[in-house]
Design a protein around this motif. Structure first.
Motif, PDB file in Angstrom:
ATOM      1  N   ALA A  67       0.816  -1.213   0.000  1.00  0.00           N
ATOM      2  CA  ALA A  67       0.000   0.000   0.000  1.00  0.00           C
ATOM      3  C   ALA A  67       0.853   1.269   0.000  1.00  0.00           C
ATOM      4  N   GLY A  68       2.182   1.112  -0.007  1.00  0.00           N
ATOM      5  CA  GLY A  68       3.070   2.273  -0.071  1.00  0.00           C
ATOM      6  C   GLY A  68       3.566   2.759   1.268  1.00  0.00           C
ATOM      7  N   PHE A  69       3.430   1.935   2.328  1.00  0.00           N
ATOM      8  CA  PHE A  69       3.829   2.368   3.664  1.00  0.00           C
ATOM      9  C   PHE A  69       4.999   1.564   4.203  1.00  0.00           C
ATOM     10  N   GLY A  70       5.782   0.977   3.333  1.00  0.00           N
ATOM     11  CA  GLY A  70       6.938   0.217   3.787  1.00  0.00           C
ATOM     12  C   GLY A  70       7.960   1.054   4.514  1.00  0.00           C
ATOM     13  N   ASP A  71       7.967   2.364   4.238  1.00  0.00           N
ATOM     14  CA  ASP A  71       8.946   3.239   4.879  1.00  0.00           C
ATOM     15  C   ASP A  71       8.533   3.667   6.280  1.00  0.00           C
ATOM     16  N   ARG A  72       7.429   3.129   6.819  1.00  0.00           N
ATOM     17  CA  ARG A  72       6.968   3.491   8.170  1.00  0.00           C
ATOM     18  C   ARG A  72       7.049   2.318   9.142  1.00  0.00           C
ATOM     19  N   LEU A  73       7.697   1.229   8.771  1.00  0.00           N
ATOM     20  CA  LEU A  73       7.671   0.001   9.562  1.00  0.00           C
ATOM     21  C   LEU A  73       8.841  -0.093  10.532  1.00  0.00           C
ATOM     22  N   LEU A  74       8.561  -0.677  11.719  1.00  0.00           N
ATOM     23  CA  LEU A  74       9.575  -1.004  12.715  1.00  0.00           C
ATOM     24  C   LEU A  74       9.317  -2.420  13.223  1.00  0.00           C
ATOM     25  N   LEU A  75      10.360  -3.070  13.733  1.00  0.00           N
ATOM     26  CA  LEU A  75      10.245  -4.414  14.283  1.00  0.00           C
ATOM     27  C   LEU A  75      10.873  -4.484  15.664  1.00  0.00           C
ATOM     28  N   GLY A  76      10.253  -5.265  16.547  1.00  0.00           N
ATOM     29  CA  GLY A  76      10.800  -5.457  17.879  1.00  0.00           C
ATOM     30  C   GLY A  76      10.439  -6.817  18.424  1.00  0.00           C
ATOM     31  N   GLY A  77      11.060  -7.183  19.550  1.00  0.00           N
ATOM     32  CA  GLY A  77      10.810  -8.471  20.174  1.00  0.00           C
ATOM     33  C   GLY A  77       9.824  -8.422  21.321  1.00  0.00           C
ATOM     34  N   ASP A  78       9.793  -7.314  22.078  1.00  0.00           N
ATOM     35  CA  ASP A  78       8.870  -7.110  23.195  1.00  0.00           C
ATOM     36  C   ASP A  78       8.925  -8.262  24.201  1.00  0.00           C
ATOM     37  N   THR A  79      10.092  -8.511  24.750  1.00  0.00           N
ATOM     38  CA  THR A  79      10.277  -9.511  25.793  1.00  0.00           C
ATOM     39  C   THR A  79       9.823  -8.915  27.126  1.00  0.00           C
ATOM     40  N   VAL A  80       8.752  -9.438  27.710  1.00  0.00           N
ATOM     41  CA  VAL A  80       8.211  -8.810  28.925  1.00  0.00           C
ATOM     42  C   VAL A  80       8.252  -9.711  30.154  1.00  0.00           C
ATOM     43  N   THR A  81       8.633 -10.969  30.013  1.00  0.00           N
ATOM     44  CA  THR A  81       8.736 -11.863  31.153  1.00  0.00           C
ATOM     45  C   THR A  81      10.065 -12.610  31.106  1.00  0.00           C
ATOM     46  N   ALA A  82      10.514 -13.075  32.266  1.00  0.00           N
ATOM     47  CA  ALA A  82      11.795 -13.776  32.332  1.00  0.00           C
ATOM     48  C   ALA A  82      11.796 -15.006  31.443  1.00  0.00           C
ATOM     49  N   GLY A  83      10.690 -15.747  31.411  1.00  0.00           N
ATOM     50  CA  GLY A  83      10.634 -16.956  30.616  1.00  0.00           C
ATOM     51  C   GLY A  83      10.693 -16.724  29.121  1.00  0.00           C
ATOM     52  N   ALA A  84      10.485 -15.476  28.685  1.00  0.00           N
ATOM     53  CA  ALA A  84      10.521 -15.165  27.258  1.00  0.00           C
ATOM     54  C   ALA A  84      11.926 -14.858  26.758  1.00  0.00           C
ATOM     55  N   ARG A  85      12.886 -14.669  27.673  1.00  0.00           N
ATOM     56  CA  ARG A  85      14.261 -14.412  27.249  1.00  0.00           C
ATOM     57  C   ARG A  85      14.861 -15.651  26.612  1.00  0.00           C
ATOM     58  N   SER A  86      15.712 -15.457  25.630  1.00  0.00           N
ATOM     59  CA  SER A  86      16.350 -16.598  24.968  1.00  0.00           C
ATOM     60  C   SER A  86      17.247 -17.356  25.933  1.00  0.00           C
ATOM     61  N   VAL A  87      17.862 -16.650  26.877  1.00  0.00           N
ATOM     62  CA  VAL A  87      18.757 -17.306  27.828  1.00  0.00           C
ATOM     63  C   VAL A  87      17.980 -18.113  28.864  1.00  0.00           C
ATOM     64  N   ASP A  88      16.650 -17.967  28.886  1.00  0.00           N
ATOM     65  CA  ASP A  88      15.803 -18.742  29.789  1.00  0.00           C
ATOM     66  C   ASP A  88      14.874 -19.674  29.027  1.00  0.00           C
ATOM     67  N   GLY A  89      15.186 -19.937  27.757  1.00  0.00           N
ATOM     68  CA  GLY A  89      14.429 -20.903  26.990  1.00  0.00           C
ATOM     69  C   GLY A  89      13.365 -20.349  26.079  1.00  0.00           C
ATOM     70  N   GLY A  90      13.175 -19.019  26.074  1.00  0.00           N
ATOM     71  CA  GLY A  90      12.183 -18.412  25.197  1.00  0.00           C
ATOM     72  C   GLY A  90      12.802 -17.949  23.887  1.00  0.00           C
ATOM     73  N   PRO A  91      12.004 -17.311  23.034  1.00  0.00           N
ATOM     74  CA  PRO A  91      12.549 -16.806  21.759  1.00  0.00           C
ATOM     75  C   PRO A  91      13.503 -15.636  21.970  1.00  0.00           C
ATOM     76  N   GLY A  92      13.132 -14.698  22.871  1.00  0.00           N
ATOM     77  CA  GLY A  92      14.008 -13.592  23.213  1.00  0.00           C
ATOM     78  C   GLY A  92      14.367 -12.670  22.068  1.00  0.00           C
ATOM     79  N   MET A  93      15.298 -11.776  22.353  1.00  0.00           N
ATOM     80  CA  MET A  93      15.712 -10.775  21.378  1.00  0.00           C
ATOM     81  C   MET A  93      16.367 -11.371  20.132  1.00  0.00           C
ATOM     82  N   PRO A  94      17.202 -12.408  20.238  1.00  0.00           N
ATOM     83  CA  PRO A  94      17.845 -12.940  19.018  1.00  0.00           C
ATOM     84  C   PRO A  94      16.862 -13.475  17.989  1.00  0.00           C
TER      85      PRO A  94
END
Length: 328
Positions: A240-267
């Motif tokens: 639709a022509g809005f590719g220049d407005r996109l951002l991506l993030g991981g949004d890790t909000v709990t300890a279990g979501a970190r990659s070092v604790d078995g979750g997907p995490g930032m990597p």
């Protein structure tokens, strides 16, 4: 000059590098008992894993009063080589003791935001680089309007970008009506988070037309039901022509979501999401989303206030002024 304010000082936008544009190294809330992100060694390990995957920067959206541990961020940045952008701001009322909110009433909130952006957070000397606020589920309550009004005042005093938690991905147009329509914040100074949690392509396009930034973040256990729709939503916006407005993030909000604790995490953002979205929109756009767009979104002419809009720029209903996307 436009600069990104990191915990180690201001840098040029092109120095930010590959950036996780929405995540958390530290976070505490009474709504997440026993799941706090409050471990410095774990945060260091997570940043190191992100760096090893090719990451160079992260924007921590943890606001005031939620355990952001600003004093620890500079040492973590130096130790891992990952640039960190820290937030001021205020989340939904449910995340705070009522006494904390009472202390910030009476016009004090905007002043707190400005102080943390320009002088530093408490005695840490660490300056915030963005303002984080939050909407409600399909609407804005009195608390959200109060915090967003204060955020707009702080933006006009400093030029800082405003990042918005959209509850379950909803309420984007109400947020833009308030911030951009009533309060005169330019669309390009607003970052809408969690849009992937409510994958409505019509709302996404309407929000994008304001000129705001569209942040897609995850995956998560809580929102897995819509995680699989993210590639489709990103492709639709690009087409639709809005590719220049996109951002991506991981949004890790709990300890279990970190990659070092078995979750997907930032990597995971770089290990899997990057390649998956590149199949939808192409490698070139995906690299710009990760390495160019965050610098533009968080880059600020610090101390230069935004301009309040001319009444003629608002439609009769008070809706935010919509800007045409690329191609009209």
């Amino acid at each position: 000059m436009t600069l990104v304010r990191t915990v180690l000082g201001d840098i040029r936008p092109d120095e930010l590098g590959v950036c996780d544009a929405h995540d958390h190294l530290f976070l505490r809330s009474p709504r997440l008992p026993g799941q706090e992100l409050d471990d410095v060694p774990a945060a260091r390990a997570e940043l190191a894993a992100f760096r090893a995957a090719g990451g160079a920067a992260v924007a921590q959206w943890t606001p005031y009063g939620m355990g952001r541990r600003a004093a620890d961020l500079p040492a973590l940045s130096r130790a891992t080589g990952v640039r960190i952008v820290c937030a001021t701001g205020l989340h939904q009322a449910v995340h705070y003791d009522p006494e904390v909110l009472k202390e910030l009433s009476g016009g004090r909130l905007a002043g707190l935001f400005v102080t943390e952006l320009t002088e530093g957070i408490g005695a840490t000397g660490v300056r915030a680089g963005l303002i984080k606020v939050a909407g409600g589920f399909h609407g804005l309550d009195a608390h959200a309007r109060w915090t967003m009004t204060a955020a707009a005042e702080a933006h006009h005093a400093t030029g800082a970008p405003i990042a918005v938690h959209l509850e379950q991905g909803t309420g984007a147009l109400d947020v833009l009506d308030l911030l951009c329509g009533e309060l005169g914040v330019p669309g390009e100074r607003v970052i809408l988070g969690h849009l992937n949690r409510s994958p409505d392509p019509v709302v996404h396009r309407q929000a994008a037309a304001s000129g705001c930034w569209l942040a897609f973040d995850g995956p998560s256990h809580a929102h897995h039901a819509t995680d699989w729709r993210m590639p489709e939503a990103v492709r639709a916006l690009a087409e639709a022509g809005f590719g220049d407005r996109l951002l991506l993030g991981g949004d890790t909000v709990t300890a279990g979501a970190r990659s070092v604790d078995g979750g997907p995490g930032m990597p995971y953002l770089l290990r899997r999401v990057r390649q998956r979205l590149a199949e939808e929109v192409g490698t070139e756009l995906m690299e710009r989303v990760l390495a160019e767009h965050p610098g533009r979104a968080f880059g600020t002419r610090w101390g230069v206030s935004g301009a309040w809009p001319d009444p003629a720029d608002l439609c009769p209903a008070g809706r935010f002024r919509r800007r045409p996307g690329p191609g009209g």
